[in-house]
Scaffold this active site. Sequence first.
Site, PDB file in Angstrom:
ATOM      1  N   ILE A 175       0.844  -1.197   0.000  1.00  0.00           N
ATOM      2  CA  ILE A 175       0.000   0.000   0.000  1.00  0.00           C
ATOM      3  C   ILE A 175       0.881   1.248   0.000  1.00  0.00           C
ATOM      4  O   ILE A 175       0.606   2.223  -0.689  1.00  0.00           O
ATOM      5  CB  ILE A 175      -0.983  -0.075   1.190  1.00  0.00           C
ATOM      6  CG1 ILE A 175      -1.907   1.114   1.190  1.00  0.00           C
ATOM      7  CG2 ILE A 175      -0.306  -0.179   2.534  1.00  0.00           C
ATOM      8  CD1 ILE A 175      -3.295   0.742   1.566  1.00  0.00           C
ATOM      9  N   ASP A 222      -5.374   4.713  -7.526  1.00  0.00           N
ATOM     10  CA  ASP A 222      -6.703   4.683  -6.908  1.00  0.00           C
ATOM     11  C   ASP A 222      -6.570   4.883  -5.419  1.00  0.00           C
ATOM     12  O   ASP A 222      -7.383   5.546  -4.778  1.00  0.00           O
ATOM     13  CB  ASP A 222      -7.345   3.305  -7.129  1.00  0.00           C
ATOM     14  CG  ASP A 222      -7.866   3.155  -8.524  1.00  0.00           C
ATOM     15  OD1 ASP A 222      -8.998   3.585  -8.765  1.00  0.00           O
ATOM     16  OD2 ASP A 222      -7.145   2.612  -9.384  1.00  0.00           O
ATOM     17  N   ARG A 227     -14.695   4.646  -9.751  1.00  0.00           N
ATOM     18  CA  ARG A 227     -13.600   4.643 -10.723  1.00  0.00           C
ATOM     19  C   ARG A 227     -14.187   4.371 -12.106  1.00  0.00           C
ATOM     20  O   ARG A 227     -15.085   3.526 -12.260  1.00  0.00           O
ATOM     21  CB  ARG A 227     -12.493   3.630 -10.366  1.00  0.00           C
ATOM     22  CG  ARG A 227     -12.799   2.184 -10.594  1.00  0.00           C
ATOM     23  CD  ARG A 227     -11.830   1.269  -9.843  1.00  0.00           C
ATOM     24  NE  ARG A 227     -10.431   1.415 -10.222  1.00  0.00           N
ATOM     25  CZ  ARG A 227      -9.832   0.697 -11.167  1.00  0.00           C
ATOM     26  NH1 ARG A 227     -10.513  -0.207 -11.852  1.00  0.00           N
ATOM     27  NH2 ARG A 227      -8.551   0.858 -11.429  1.00  0.00           N
ATOM     28  N   GLU A 231     -12.756 -18.736 -37.669  1.00  0.00           N
ATOM     29  CA  GLU A 231     -12.831 -17.290 -37.818  1.00  0.00           C
ATOM     30  C   GLU A 231     -14.239 -16.707 -37.865  1.00  0.00           C
ATOM     31  O   GLU A 231     -14.494 -15.647 -37.302  1.00  0.00           O
ATOM     32  CB  GLU A 231     -12.124 -16.868 -39.117  1.00  0.00           C
ATOM     33  CG  GLU A 231     -10.666 -17.192 -39.140  1.00  0.00           C
ATOM     34  CD  GLU A 231     -10.070 -16.909 -40.496  1.00  0.00           C
ATOM     35  OE1 GLU A 231      -9.323 -15.945 -40.609  1.00  0.00           O
ATOM     36  OE2 GLU A 231     -10.371 -17.661 -41.447  1.00  0.00           O
TER      37      GLU A 231
HETATM   38  C1  LIG Z   1      -0.331  -4.626 -13.368  1.00  0.00           C
HETATM   39  C2  LIG Z   1      -0.503  -3.531 -12.357  1.00  0.00           C
HETATM   40  C3  LIG Z   1      -1.717  -2.895 -12.275  1.00  0.00           C
HETATM   41  C4  LIG Z   1      -1.900  -1.879 -11.351  1.00  0.00           C
HETATM   42  N1  LIG Z   1      -3.119  -1.279 -11.284  1.00  0.00           N
HETATM   43  C5  LIG Z   1      -3.325  -0.307 -10.376  1.00  0.00           C
HETATM   44  C6  LIG Z   1      -4.578   0.324 -10.276  1.00  0.00           C
HETATM   45  O1  LIG Z   1      -5.534   0.003 -10.966  1.00  0.00           O
HETATM   46  N2  LIG Z   1      -4.721   1.310  -9.368  1.00  0.00           N
HETATM   47  C7  LIG Z   1      -3.683   1.694  -8.554  1.00  0.00           C
HETATM   48  O2  LIG Z   1      -3.870   2.564  -7.719  1.00  0.00           O
HETATM   49  N3  LIG Z   1      -2.482   1.111  -8.642  1.00  0.00           N
HETATM   50  C8  LIG Z   1      -2.284   0.129  -9.535  1.00  0.00           C
HETATM   51  N4  LIG Z   1      -1.044  -0.456  -9.627  1.00  0.00           N
HETATM   52  C9  LIG Z   1       0.056   0.071  -8.823  1.00  0.00           C
HETATM   53  C10 LIG Z   1       0.391  -0.802  -7.640  1.00  0.00           C
HETATM   54  O3  LIG Z   1      -0.572  -0.634  -6.645  1.00  0.00           O
HETATM   55  C11 LIG Z   1       1.761  -0.395  -7.178  1.00  0.00           C
HETATM   56  O4  LIG Z   1       2.669  -0.796  -8.185  1.00  0.00           O
HETATM   57  C12 LIG Z   1       2.169  -1.049  -5.898  1.00  0.00           C
HETATM   58  O5  LIG Z   1       1.277  -0.785  -4.876  1.00  0.00           O
HETATM   59  C13 LIG Z   1       3.548  -0.590  -5.490  1.00  0.00           C
HETATM   60  O6  LIG Z   1       3.929  -1.317  -4.352  1.00  0.00           O
HETATM   61  P1  LIG Z   1       5.268  -2.149  -4.308  1.00  0.00           P
HETATM   62  O7  LIG Z   1       5.386  -2.688  -2.969  1.00  0.00           O
HETATM   63  O8  LIG Z   1       5.328  -3.130  -5.403  1.00  0.00           O
HETATM   64  O9  LIG Z   1       6.300  -0.992  -4.558  1.00  0.00           O
HETATM   65  P2  LIG Z   1       7.724  -1.093  -5.249  1.00  0.00           P
HETATM   66  O10 LIG Z   1       7.540  -1.356  -6.697  1.00  0.00           O
HETATM   67  O11 LIG Z   1       8.588  -1.994  -4.504  1.00  0.00           O
HETATM   68  O12 LIG Z   1       8.192   0.388  -5.049  1.00  0.00           O
HETATM   69  C14 LIG Z   1       7.578   1.443  -5.730  1.00  0.00           C
HETATM   70  C15 LIG Z   1       8.310   2.756  -5.416  1.00  0.00           C
HETATM   71  O13 LIG Z   1       8.006   3.167  -4.106  1.00  0.00           O
HETATM   72  C16 LIG Z   1       9.161   3.232  -3.285  1.00  0.00           C
HETATM   73  N5  LIG Z   1       8.730   2.771  -1.977  1.00  0.00           N
HETATM   74  C17 LIG Z   1       7.987   1.659  -1.730  1.00  0.00           C
HETATM   75  N6  LIG Z   1       7.649   1.623  -0.425  1.00  0.00           N
HETATM   76  C18 LIG Z   1       8.181   2.729   0.141  1.00  0.00           C
HETATM   77  C19 LIG Z   1       8.156   3.261   1.460  1.00  0.00           C
HETATM   78  N7  LIG Z   1       7.502   2.661   2.430  1.00  0.00           N
HETATM   79  N8  LIG Z   1       8.804   4.428   1.697  1.00  0.00           N
HETATM   80  C20 LIG Z   1       9.471   5.056   0.721  1.00  0.00           C
HETATM   81  N9  LIG Z   1       9.511   4.596  -0.555  1.00  0.00           N
HETATM   82  C21 LIG Z   1       8.884   3.445  -0.832  1.00  0.00           C
HETATM   83  C22 LIG Z   1      10.185   2.396  -3.995  1.00  0.00           C
HETATM   84  O14 LIG Z   1      11.466   2.830  -3.727  1.00  0.00           O
HETATM   85  C23 LIG Z   1       9.802   2.613  -5.451  1.00  0.00           C
HETATM   86  O15 LIG Z   1      10.327   3.827  -5.899  1.00  0.00           O
HETATM   87  C24 LIG Z   1      -0.829  -1.485 -10.523  1.00  0.00           C
HETATM   88  C25 LIG Z   1       0.401  -2.120 -10.616  1.00  0.00           C
HETATM   89  C26 LIG Z   1       0.579  -3.130 -11.529  1.00  0.00           C
HETATM   90  C27 LIG Z   1       1.914  -3.787 -11.637  1.00  0.00           C
END
Ligand SMILES: Cc1cc2nc3c(=O)[nH]c(=O)nc-3n(C[C@H](O)[C@H](O)[C@H](O)COP(=O)(O)OP(=O)(O)OC[C@H]3O[C@@H](n4cnc5c(N)ncnc54)[C@H](O)[C@@H]3O)c2cc1C
Length: 1359
Positions: free
Chosen positions: A360, A375, A439, A1286
């Site tokens: 989150i 979102d 949304r 098709e």
């Molecule tokens: C296929 C796909 C669909 C998606 N669809 C949606 C959608 O419909 N709506 C929506 O809102 N989001 C959507 N997302 C986004 C998704 O919610 C975020 O990619 C995800 O929450 C990021 O979390 P993570 O842990 O993977 O972050 P990471 O990828 O590990 O990090 C993301 C960035 O945040 C930084 N970071 C992470 N945590 C911290 C912290 N605690 N403090 C400081 N920096 C931090 C990292 O350094 C990096 O720069 C989608 C993502 C994907 C891949």
Amino acid sequence: MAAAAVDKLVFALNGRRYEVAGADPSTRLLEFIRTQTPFKGTKLGCGEGGCGACVVLIAKYNPKTDKVTEFTASSCLTLLYSINFCSVITTEGLGNTQDGFHAVQKRMSGFHASQCGFCTPGMCMSIFTSLINADKSKRPEPPKGFSKLKVSEAEKAFSGNLCRCTGYRPIVDACKSFASDVDLEDLGLNIFWKRSDKNPDVSELPSYSLGGGVCTFPDFLKSEIKSSHDHLNVDCIAASREGWYHPRSIKEYYELIGSYFFSDTVKVVVGNTITGIPGYKDQDLCYKYIDIGGIPELSNIVKKESGFEIGAAITISKTIEILKQECESVSSANGSVVFRKLADHMSKVATPFVRNTASIGGNIILAQKYPFPSDIATILLGAGAIVCVQVIAEQRQITLEEFLEQPPLDPTTLLLSIFIPNWISDYQKDTSLLFETYRAAPRPLGNAVSYVNCAFLGHASVDQQSDTLVLRNLRLAFGAYGTEHAIRAKKVEEFLTGKSLTASVVLGAIQLLRDTIVPMEGTSHPEYRVSAAVGFLFSFLSPLTKSIPQPGKALTSGSADSADTDDVRNHPVSSRREIIPNDDYKPVGEPIKKYDVELQASGEAVYVDDIPAPKNCLYGEFIYSTQALAYVKCIKFRSSLASERIIDVVSAKDIPIGGENIGSTFTFGDEPLFGDPIAAYAGQALGVVIAETQRYADMAAKQVIVEYETEGLSPPILTVEEAVENSSYFEVPPELYPKEVGDVSKGMAEADHKIPSTEVRLASEYYFYMETQTALAIPDEDNTLVVYSSSQYPELAQSVIARCLGIPFSKVRVITRRAGGGFGGKAFRSFQVATAAALCAYKLRRPVRMYLNRNTDMVMIGGRHPVKAHYSVGYKSDGKITALHLELLINAGISPDASPQIPGTIMSSVKKYNWGALSFDIKVCKTNNTSKSVMRAPGDTQGSLIADAVIEHVASVLSVDANSVREKNFHTYDSLQLYYPDSAGEASTYTLHSIFDRLVSTSSYVDRAESIKQYNNSNKWRKRGISCVPLIFRVEPRAAPGRVSVLNDGSIVVEVGGTEIGQGLWTKVQQVTAFALGKLWPDGADGLLERVRILQADTLNLIQGGLTAGSTTSESSCAATLQACNMLIDRLKPVLDRLQQQSENVSWDTLISQASKENVNLSASAYWVPGQESNKYLNYGAGISELEIDVLTGAITLLRGDLVYDCGKSLNPAVDLGQIEGSFIQGIGFFIYEEYITNSEGLMISNSTWDYKIPSVDIIPKQFNAEVLNTGYHKNRVLSSKASGEPALILASSVHCALREAIRAARKEFAYSAGSGTSPSEFQMDVPAPMTLVKELCGFDIVDKYLESLSTQERASLA
Ligand SMILES: Cc1cc2nc3c(=O)[nH]c(=O)nc-3n(C[C@H](O)[C@H](O)[C@H](O)COP(=O)(O)OP(=O)(O)OC[C@H]3O[C@@H](n4cnc5c(N)ncnc54)[C@H](O)[C@@H]3O)c2cc1C
Ligand code: FES
Ligand code: FES
């Protein structure tokens, strides 16, 4: 270093222990599984978290509680190091050939839920994980054999997994078969019971034991975790001195980022899902990672009186779970509304397998740092969240609003937690809490980011004086509309606060909102986004506003409201599948399961990229031009980590002397492999980067800098209009140019009315096969090569490769085992990859593999032909059309490919109606775009839509039901012969009238059309439409080879020219072989089916393999097989006769053994050439679609689809039904969802799963009925069968027509006449027609206009 760093990673994969030391920390789990283990079931479809092909189960063990938790994850995004001490299960771990298949795999197979099979392993993993998690719930024990999963959860189980072949319905059935509340009778065609079986029983299904029956976490790993000296913190054990750091405290984190090694190439991660997001994907390799998931402050969940504090590293799935649990426990429904709606909304973020690892906090950081359309930031802003951040030594609590407004953060700021307040109603002040989130996104269940999202919170109380509602404490949050980050519309909040809600107040709020929501420059669909935001605010406010009438049901709901549960949109998918069986040629005609289908489900089926990499294998990725027409002056690479990985760059200069710069060819001309010296279109290959791994090659290709020069070149021709200006056309040979019918001037003169030249445009469509283009080229002795290619045309691939290298064809062996989908895209478009890989292998004398990354594939490969059509039509007052004239401009792109055939196929489909007289002028335009090629039902698809657009236009002008105009213009058999002189067949085979009538009556079309009228009269903001479309589809079988060989043990191998691309060709060939050889005995021979093995296509083993396309390869391959079998029968019959003189019961084994002793040639080859009479024939069908639109957002819900299709005598009704349903859903993609967007250079920019939305399970019709008709015996067709691959795609144009009806109803309601039409009922609606266009056609300002009229009434009533 303070943070833990150990030498090795330990984890379990399918129960086996893996210990990895020294791995590159940027390695993804998928890459490791596919390249370092024997398991190949986990597939790469996109690398973006957007398709689900790579889904695996990850299990974690908590030694303190002794509990295992299981979840799905996209292994393409998951970093290998993050699974330390986890257990991973891939589909092979569920079941396989050695240990037996799992019930999920068997049911996927038995419900015919796998075609090309490329998505199937991921589907199995998503379904399996849903089952075991449901089974762990506290729900009551289900009946034996079932899971605790509910029918209503079946679709959601795999909502993020894409399938391009099946149309999803059989997958839903396979999943539903486990649900405790399923009615087995409702499930579709399967191999477990016969359709006639009225009381199917769960015991007939492959058995399932509660909990899934698979050990997801092996004991040895539990013991290792327990015995680890660091076991109290096992999750946090770090790995690798290579550059993976896992700080276990805030202090350690700051020590790390303050240390010498920290730089821009060090990545801070939690779930690493950012790497799936275009724009924020890694642009270079990273060698060092800091995983902050183990810092305790980031993983805390603290429940307080005033709300919830959720650690930033908590996953979105876990957050949903916590919020849901809290709703269940909070006694006041009002109090829990915020948590419930937040959880509902979050369930639409991304996909289940992304939410399970995405944190989150990561989401909020994305929203803070970049203009990411989050979102979560928006809804938490609406909910008044507060964040806790650490900036070096200081910890601060600030509102999310303040946090978002800060300049983009750097790694010195750590987001620790998010606090969500517990909002409640204030009963003392008589106020009730309101909270809603919305949304607008292309897909309802997520897997699509929003165009706009919002969350509204406020307290409402009744103003006693005016008896109206008044709002206070308002928070109106909006995001994703093209803003740096989510914002609060404060002026609107202030304006509304304390005011009695009236229509004019709502209007005032909306006008203010329009000033607030201003999309940034360059945002796509800006007007749509603003208008949808306005719609959402209106939806929120209008039920609170007395003077706004509430016709019909709820206005619109972004997040499902419990009041809406009877809404059809929330109903699970249901279906009826009818087949009329055909016993004449058993086992031909039986709906047997697909050949090798369990192997597809268990991941053991081998696709090109699954072939183990030979020793010294190198990997290639294309460099392509981003300019439309320019000299390529120089190709160089940015200085970067990825560039250091480049081993070589192969380009046109490496083509050997005597070879040609050729990358594709067909009857009408060649296409170069590389743009040299001129790049002739954006997306053209300029060279291939070679590296040690596919990821390095992909990443290195991103580092390219190409210098272009345009001096001396004329501007590129990008549009058909520019092609006309420059007379840039491909010639259509006269024998291919379609024939006109009758005298159009005469027909026009006879007409009572005329519609003058009217335009309709159809855009391109990308194939989106789940397996992108791929080839593996292995050099062999004496300058020979073996090339494994995922191709629909290995024979021609062979010749292109040989010509490019300047060697004889005989030196090139092209092998195609199976393709992960083709849809025409692996016909001519597969040659380029195969040839490039071959050239690289030839030059480097090493094996070279190329597996195009999804974005490159989308940019380079092209797709369906865009068409601009103008029609002029004359007709009588009763709807009989007397003349049609068409002017068509087809954008063929840079090379002729098969484009000169497209005018013929377009017109063939247009001719499905009797136009009286028909004339046309068709130009095939040569432009500086990617070459357009054949895509499933090429031309016919466009032609059918144009034909029905004309019919609907006439009907709308005459104000009559379109069906009456259709029926008026159906062909008689005589006119059919006139329009299709070479293929009309006999009168008895013209079944369209009966099909159409049957469909209209079985689907209660007339009653439904009537009730839709009533629905539309009583619903202002939702409108419905229905349409019924007929189909005539001409096919032309081609010659095909086949060889049948019987081995000494009686097993049989068959080789055919056609390739297996998911269409079930091998299954039909298997059935035909068993039928044909079984003819030696009057009642057939038992067990022959199981003895048949079909071999891969191999251009040196079986020559003249030909092209697999046009829906007829299965039947021609079957015909060749039949001929070869007949030859064997002629040889075996005398042996059998002799044996039967000695003994009555001669078995197949005895016969073969004897024949072998007698030196009978047990291998027979045939080359089937269609006779004059069997050459061409017509297919018939009809489809009805009913849908609903949300006028405020343009969202489309397909309520029902009914199809009837004439399969002749189907060779395999399950395969044919699958083809019909799958192609229909693919057609829906073309007509509605898939937006092929190019930039000003013609470069495809909707080149990812983020921008290009193929249908997902949540958009298929809620009720889907398909019927395969088996019409009579036909001597000229192969076992009386007809094509199925098709034609049904065309029936999806009924969705487009129904959509037009619904929009028309909306326009009439609001007397809207904008757009290029002249009246509410006449308007141009192009293809595709996504929700943004729907909204535009309904009117971007209808809410404002509506409120204006209400305000006027209000003022009048006060006056
Ligand atoms: C296929 C796909 C669909 C998606 N669809 C949606 C959608 O419909 N709506 C929506 O809102 N989001 C959507 N997302 C986004 C998704 O919610 C975020 O990619 C995800 O929450 C990021 O979390 P993570 O842990 O993977 O972050 P990471 O990828 O590990 O990090 C993301 C960035 O945040 C930084 N970071 C992470 N945590 C911290 C912290 N605690 N403090 C400081 N920096 C931090 C990292 O350094 C990096 O720069 C989608 C993502 C994907 C891949
Ligand atoms: S390959 Fe991982 S989601 Fe597509
Ligand atoms: S079977 Fe699903 S993509 Fe082919």
